[in-house]
Design a protein around this motif. Structure first.
Motif, short mmCIF file in Angstrom:
data_model
loop_
_atom_site.label_atom_id
_atom_site.label_comp_id
_atom_site.label_asym_id
_atom_site.label_seq_id
_atom_site.Cartn_x
_atom_site.Cartn_y
_atom_site.Cartn_z
N LYS A 10 5.75 9.83 -11.61
CA LYS A 10 5.04 10.98 -12.18
C LYS A 10 5.91 12.23 -12.10
N TYR A 21 0.83 -1.20 0.00
CA TYR A 21 0.00 0.00 0.00
C TYR A 21 0.87 1.26 0.00
N PRO A 65 4.28 5.37 -7.80
CA PRO A 65 3.63 6.12 -8.87
C PRO A 65 3.82 7.63 -8.78
N ARG A 66 3.84 8.16 -7.56
CA ARG A 66 4.06 9.60 -7.41
C ARG A 66 5.49 9.98 -7.79
N GLU A 68 -3.44 2.69 -4.07
CA GLU A 68 -4.64 2.14 -4.69
C GLU A 68 -5.30 3.24 -5.50
N GLN A 69 -6.37 2.91 -6.22
CA GLN A 69 -7.08 3.88 -7.04
C GLN A 69 -7.44 5.11 -6.20
N GLY A 70 -7.02 6.26 -6.65
CA GLY A 70 -7.35 7.50 -5.94
C GLY A 70 -6.34 7.92 -4.89
N THR A 71 -5.53 6.99 -4.39
CA THR A 71 -4.49 7.31 -3.41
C THR A 71 -3.19 6.62 -3.82
N PRO A 72 -2.48 7.19 -4.80
CA PRO A 72 -1.25 6.55 -5.27
C PRO A 72 -0.18 6.51 -4.18
#
Length: 101
Positions: A43, A26, A39-40, A31-35
């Motif tokens: 990005k 986690y 992923p951050r 998860e979807q909506g709270t990377p």
């Protein structure tokens, strides 16, 4: 700071360590909506690379590995050939650490 350092040419590592069920996946993926962190970080890396595109060329190389039960697993390789390749952590003569395999 981590992402800017990577763009400045330094190696960067994001790592999670802990017992089963402690929230490593986690924290790292989210998860979807709270990377999560990964992923951050990716990005932001690509945002900064795009911003500096006129000044420099950027190449991105990455590993996404899992160490589980003393086995090193390449998470970007997929599941079709998990048993086919044994990965090992090695240190070269200059002291740099890399994954061989």
């Amino acid at each position: 700071v981590l992402i800017q350092s990577a763009l400045d040419g330094y190696n960067a590592t994001i790592m999670a360590y802990g017992q089963t069920g402690s929230g490593k996946t986690y924290t790292m993926i989210g998860e979807q909506g709270t990377p999560g962190i990964a992923p951050r970080a990716f990005k932001r890396l690509f945002e900064l690379a795009e911003e500096g595109r006129s000044r420099q060329e950027v190449q991105v190389h990455c590993y996404m590995l899992e160490l589980y039960n003393d086995r090193l697993i390449d998470l970007l390789r997929g599941t079709s050939n998990l048993e086919a390749e044994k990965l090992e952590i090695k240190r070269d003569k200059r002291g740099s650490v890399h994954v061989q395999g």
